[in-house]
Design a protein around this motif. Structure first.
Motif, PDB file in Angstrom:
ATOM      1  N   GLY A 430     -16.659  37.260  12.109  1.00  0.00           N
ATOM      2  CA  GLY A 430     -17.571  37.437  10.975  1.00  0.00           C
ATOM      3  C   GLY A 430     -17.047  37.005   9.631  1.00  0.00           C
ATOM      4  O   GLY A 430     -17.695  37.247   8.612  1.00  0.00           O
ATOM      5  N   LYS A 434     -21.591  36.424   4.953  1.00  0.00           N
ATOM      6  CA  LYS A 434     -21.917  37.790   4.562  1.00  0.00           C
ATOM      7  C   LYS A 434     -22.112  38.671   5.796  1.00  0.00           C
ATOM      8  O   LYS A 434     -22.621  38.216   6.817  1.00  0.00           O
ATOM      9  CB  LYS A 434     -23.180  37.812   3.706  1.00  0.00           C
ATOM     10  N   THR A 435     -21.739  39.931   5.656  1.00  0.00           N
ATOM     11  CA  THR A 435     -21.927  40.855   6.784  1.00  0.00           C
ATOM     12  C   THR A 435     -23.398  41.200   6.982  1.00  0.00           C
ATOM     13  O   THR A 435     -23.805  41.562   8.074  1.00  0.00           O
ATOM     14  CB  THR A 435     -21.146  42.168   6.547  1.00  0.00           C
ATOM     15  N   GLU A 442     -23.648  40.880  -2.178  1.00  0.00           N
ATOM     16  CA  GLU A 442     -22.486  40.704  -1.302  1.00  0.00           C
ATOM     17  C   GLU A 442     -21.962  39.284  -1.382  1.00  0.00           C
ATOM     18  O   GLU A 442     -22.724  38.315  -1.380  1.00  0.00           O
ATOM     19  CB  GLU A 442     -22.865  41.037   0.144  1.00  0.00           C
ATOM     20  N   LYS A 444     -19.473  36.176   0.326  1.00  0.00           N
ATOM     21  CA  LYS A 444     -19.281  35.745   1.714  1.00  0.00           C
ATOM     22  C   LYS A 444     -17.839  35.380   2.061  1.00  0.00           C
ATOM     23  O   LYS A 444     -17.526  35.119   3.222  1.00  0.00           O
ATOM     24  CB  LYS A 444     -20.183  34.568   2.035  1.00  0.00           C
ATOM     25  N   GLN A 482     -16.020  42.820   4.984  1.00  0.00           N
ATOM     26  CA  GLN A 482     -15.784  41.933   6.129  1.00  0.00           C
ATOM     27  C   GLN A 482     -14.621  42.438   6.969  1.00  0.00           C
ATOM     28  O   GLN A 482     -14.672  42.405   8.207  1.00  0.00           O
ATOM     29  CB  GLN A 482     -15.492  40.512   5.639  1.00  0.00           C
ATOM     30  N   GLN A 485     -15.893  45.327   9.054  1.00  0.00           N
ATOM     31  CA  GLN A 485     -16.689  44.856  10.184  1.00  0.00           C
ATOM     32  C   GLN A 485     -15.794  44.361  11.319  1.00  0.00           C
ATOM     33  O   GLN A 485     -16.036  44.627  12.501  1.00  0.00           O
ATOM     34  CB  GLN A 485     -17.618  43.725   9.706  1.00  0.00           C
ATOM     35  N   TYR A 486     -14.742  43.670  10.949  1.00  0.00           N
ATOM     36  CA  TYR A 486     -13.780  43.118  11.914  1.00  0.00           C
ATOM     37  C   TYR A 486     -12.993  44.218  12.615  1.00  0.00           C
ATOM     38  O   TYR A 486     -12.799  44.198  13.835  1.00  0.00           O
ATOM     39  CB  TYR A 486     -12.902  42.128  11.139  1.00  0.00           C
ATOM     40  N   LYS A 498     -23.684  44.793  12.638  1.00  0.00           N
ATOM     41  CA  LYS A 498     -24.067  44.578  11.241  1.00  0.00           C
ATOM     42  C   LYS A 498     -23.928  45.920  10.526  1.00  0.00           C
ATOM     43  O   LYS A 498     -24.594  46.892  10.887  1.00  0.00           O
ATOM     44  CB  LYS A 498     -25.518  44.096  11.155  1.00  0.00           C
ATOM     45  N   LYS A 521     -24.590  41.858  16.185  1.00  0.00           N
ATOM     46  CA  LYS A 521     -24.605  40.458  15.778  1.00  0.00           C
ATOM     47  C   LYS A 521     -24.015  39.562  16.850  1.00  0.00           C
ATOM     48  O   LYS A 521     -24.434  38.418  17.027  1.00  0.00           O
ATOM     49  CB  LYS A 521     -23.836  40.295  14.467  1.00  0.00           C
TER      50      LYS A 521
END
Length: 631
Positions: A430, A434-435, A442, A444, A482, A485-486, A498, A521
Motif C-alpha cells: 500500500g 493513499k490508504t 491525506e 500519498k 500508511q 496499514q502495512y 482500508k 483492498k
C-alpha cells in the motif's frame, strides 16, 4: 324541490300566447297559477338595482384604496415586510465505539443583523450600540456586514456564543436597535477537547470561497473544516428550519406567520475507543509526532493522536481574529494531522517489506547467513554504506537481522532483488498511494524508481539508491497511516484493509442508517512460513533486540524499531508493533518527529501505551542505547 305559495311544483311549462308569455305552474293539488311577464320584469329590475348598488360600493372602495388613501397604504406596505428567520438544525452527535459522547451541542445566544431599509449612518449607530454591550470593537461587526448594501432583509450573524446576561441586555433594547435579532442557536461542544481533535476536526463559519462551492448554504452557516466534521459534513449538518415573520421598516417583529421546524443531523458512531485514545494522548504529550492504533482484524482505527494537538472549542469561543490567526500560524503547527498530512522516511520499520520480498522471491531463506562487518562498499569509488552498529553484528540469519535491525543484511537482500522487485512489494503493502481512510487531506507518499529519479532529478539509479531503499531511507516517503496499514497486514497474515474511523451512522430516532463493513483492498499471497519467519524476528526484537524497551509484563509483542535519517534536523524515531503477537488485537504505530533513536524514544512509548490498553505493567528498563542513524 321548490315551494311556491304553500304548494309544491311538479313541472314547469312555458306557453306562447298572443306575442306574450305566460308561466303556468301545475300544482300538487291539480291547481295552477299564472303570472304575467310584467310582474316578473318588475322583480328582475329590482334585482338589477341591487347589483348596481353592490358594484358601486366596490368601485367606491377601490377608488378610496387606490386614489384617496393610496399614499397612506403604500407607506404602510413599505413599512411591513415578510422576513424569513432561519433556525439552524443541530448537528449530529459524534460518539466513540462504546457510545461515549465525543462531540455534542449546547444552546447558545447569537446576535444577527438585517440591514432592512437603514442608511449607512443608522447601520453604524446600531452596530456601535451592540458592540458596547458585547465589549467588542464595532469594526469587527461592520466587517461582517460590509457586503450587504441597499434594502436588504438578509440576516447576518454578527456575534455568537455570547453570555446570557449580554443577550438579555440587548433583547431589552431591541426597540432601539432596528435590524437586530437575538436568538438561541446550537453550538458545538468538543467534550474530549484536544484528545481527539485530529479525528473530530472542528466547525467554523462558512467562508466566501466555500459559499461559491456550496449552493445550498448561506452566509453565517457553520461548516466542517477538518476531520470527521468535514468528511461527513452533509451527514451531520441536518436541514435548517425557520419562521416567516412580519416586521416593520425598523426591523421590529410584528407577528410570526408560519414556522417550519429544523431537522437535526444524523449522528455518527466512530471506531475510536476512549481507553485507547486516552493512552495514546497521555504518552505522546509534550512530543511532536503521532500514535495510531488499529484493529488488525477489521482495519478500524481504535485511536489516533497527533501531537501537538489543539482544542477545537477555541473556534467556538469568543477569540478575536488576531488570536485565531496567531493560533493557526504557530510554528508547532498544531492543526496539522501528522498521521496523514505529513510524509517521512520510514527507516528500519520498512525492513519487513524487504524481508517479505526476499523470502518470496527466493533471494533469501531462513538459513541464509550474512556477515555484518559494519559496512559495505559500492561502486568504483568504494563508497561506504554503514550499519548502525559501526563495529558490525557478525553473522546473522534473517530472524537475527530483524531482531537486531542489521542494515548490512538488508543491503544484501536489496541488492539481490533490485529496485524493481522492491518497488513491487512496496506497492503490494500500500505504499505510494493513499490508504483511503475516511478523513480529509491525506498524502500519498512516494516510492521512487528509475523513471522517477530520471524525470525529477535527471539522474541515473545507482546501487546506493537500492540499498538505501531496502532499509527505508533515500527518496522514499511514507505517512504514519500508511505504516499503520502495512503493520496491520503483517499482523493478520496479508490482509490489506482500508483504514476507517466511521463505525455507523444513526438518525434522530436512533436507527442505524449506515453501517461500515471492513473493506479488504488486497490479500497478499505470501507463504505462511514466511509470515512466521518475519513475525519471529519481530518477537525477538522485543524480547532481546532493539525493541526491548517496549516490553510489557504478561503481554507478547511483535515489534520493530526504526531511526530515520532526516536531512532537516535530528533523526525521527519509529516503533511499530502488534499484540498479543499470537492473536493480535491491536496494531500500533508510534512516531516521534526529531525524536532521535527509535529504540530509546519510540519503543518505550509504545510499551507504555500497550500496558494501558491491556491493563498490564510496562517493563521500564531505563536502557538508552546509542542507536545510530538507520537503526
Amino acid at each position: 324541490m321548490i315551494e311556491f305559495l304553500g304548494s309544491k311544483i311538479l313541472t314547469l311549462k312555458l306557453y306562447e300566447l298572443n306575442e306574450r308569455y305566460e308561466l303556468v305552474f301545475y300544482m300538487w293539488h291539480g291547481e295552477n297559477l299564472s303570472h304575467t311577464v310584467e310582474s316578473f320584469s318588475a322583480r328582475l329590475n329590482f334585482l338589477r338595482f341591487i347589483i348596481f348598488i353592490f358594484i358601486g360600493l366596490i368601485t367606491f372602495r377601490i377608488i378610496t384604496l387606490q386614489i384617496i388613501k393610496g399614499d397612506q397604504y403604500r407607506k404602510l406596505s413599505e413599512e411591513n415586510r415578510i422576513v424569513i428567520y432561519p433556525q439552524p438544525a443541530s448537528r449530529g452527535i459524534i460518539y466513540d465505539k462504546n457510545l461515549d459522547v465525543i462531540v455534542n451541542n449546547k444552546p447558545s445566544f447569537t446576535v444577527l443583523f438585517s440591514r432592512q431599509t437603514l442608511t449607512d449612518t443608522e447601520v453604524r449607530d446600531v452596530i456601535t450600540k451592540v458592540s458596547k454591550f458585547l465589549s467588542i470593537p464595532a469594526e469587527s461587526f461592520l466587517e461582517r456586514i460590509k457586503t450587504i448594501s441597499g434594502k436588504n432583509f438578509t440576516l447576518v450573524k454578527i456575534a455568537e456564543n455570547i453570555s446570557k446576561n449580554q443577550a438579555m441586555r440587548i433583547a431589552e433594547k431591541i426597540p432601539q436597535l432596528p435590524g437586530i435579532v437575538v436568538r438561541i442557536e446550537p453550538v458545538r461542544v468538543y467534550k474530549w477537547g484536544n484528545i481527539a481533535a485530529h479525528i473530530t476536526g472542528y466547525v467554523r463559519e462558512i467562508s466566501l470561497d466555500e459559499l461559491t462551492r456550496f449552493s445550498n448554504m448561506k452566509s453565517g452557516d457553520m461548516i466542517g473544516k477538518d476531520g470527521v466534521e468535514k468528511e461527513y459534513d452533509e451527514v451531520l449538518r441536518g436541514i435548517d428550519g425557520g419562521s416567516q415573520v412580519e416586521v416593520n421598516a425598523r426591523g421590529i417583529q410584528k407577528r410570526i406567520l408560519e414556522t417550519v421546524d429544523a431537522i437535526d443531523g444524523n449522528s455518527i458512531v466512530l471506531t475510536i475507543d476512549k481507553k485507547v485514545q486516552n493512552a495514546l494522548a497521555k504518552n505522546m504529550q509534550g512530543r511532536t509526532g503521532v500514535a495510531i492504533a488499529i484493529d488488525p482484524n477489521t482495519g478500524g482505527v481504535l485511536g489516533l493522536y497527533s501531537s501537538p494537538s489543539y482544542d477545537p472549542n477555541v473556534f467556538i469561543s469568543k477569540m478575536q481574529k488576531w488570536q485565531i490567526n496567531s493560533f493557526l500560524e504557530s510554528s508547532r503547527k498544531p492543526l496539522l494531522n501528522r498521521a496523514m498530512q505529513c510524509q517521512y522516511p520510514p527507516g528500519s520499520v520498512y525492513k519487513m517489506v524487504t524481508a517479505f520480498a526476499g523470502l518470496e522471491d527466493g533471494a533469501v531463506t531462513a538459513q541464509t547467513v550474512v556477515n555484518c562487518e559494519g559496512f559495505i562498499e559500492l561502486g568504483r569509488y568504494k563508497q561506504k554504506f554503514r550499519c548502525w552498529a559501526r563495529d558490525g553484528h557478525g553473522e546473522f540469519n534473517i530472524i537475527g537481522a530483524m531482531a537486531n535491525s542489521c542494515d548490512i543484511f538488508f543491503y544484501d537482500v536489496g541488492l539481490k532483488l533490485g529496485p524493481t522487485k522492491l518497488n513491487e512489494w512496496a506497492e503490494k503493502f500500500g505504499f505510494g498511494k493513499k490508504t483511503g481512510i475516511d478523513l480529509p487531506s491525506e498524502e500519498k507518499g512516494l516510492i521512487p524508481d528509475r523513471a522517477w529519479k530520471k524525470n525529477k532529478l535527471n539522474q541515473d539509479w545507482y546501487d546506493g539508491d537500492t540499498v538505501n531503499m531496502s532499509i527505508g531511507q533515500g527518496y522514499i516517503w511514507t505517512t504514519p497511516m500508511q505504516i499503520a496499514q502495512y503493520v496491520v497486514a503483517v499482523a493478520n497474515n496479508g490482509i490489506l484493509f482500508k483504514p476507517f474511523v466511521i463505525k455507523k451512522i444513526i438518525n434522530i430516532k436512533g436507527e442505524t442508517v449506515f453501517e461500515n463493513i471492513p473493506q479488504i483492498k488486497d490479500k497478499l499471497n505470501i507463504d505462511i512460513t514466511n509470515y512466521n519467519i518475519v513475525k519471529k524476528g519481530m518477537i525477538d526484537a522485543v524480547s532481546y533486540g532493539t525493541g526491548k524497551n517496549s516490553r510489557v509484563y504478561g503481554l507478547s509483542i511483535a515489534g520493530k524499531t526504526g531511526t530515520a535519517q532526516n536531512p532537516q534536523g535530528d533523526n525521527h524515531a519509529w516503533f511499530v508493533c502488534f499484540a498479543p503477537s499470537e492473536r493480535p488485537k491491536v496494531a500500533l504505530v508510534v512516531f516521534v518527529e526529531h525524536g532521535g533513536s527509535g529504540s530509546a524514544v519510540a519503543a518505550p512509548i509504545g510499551g507504555k501505551i500497550l500496558a494501558e490498553i491491556f491493563d498490564k505493567h510496562a517493563e521500564i528498563l531505563n536502557i538508552k542505547e546509542e542507536i545510530e542513524a538507520t537503526e
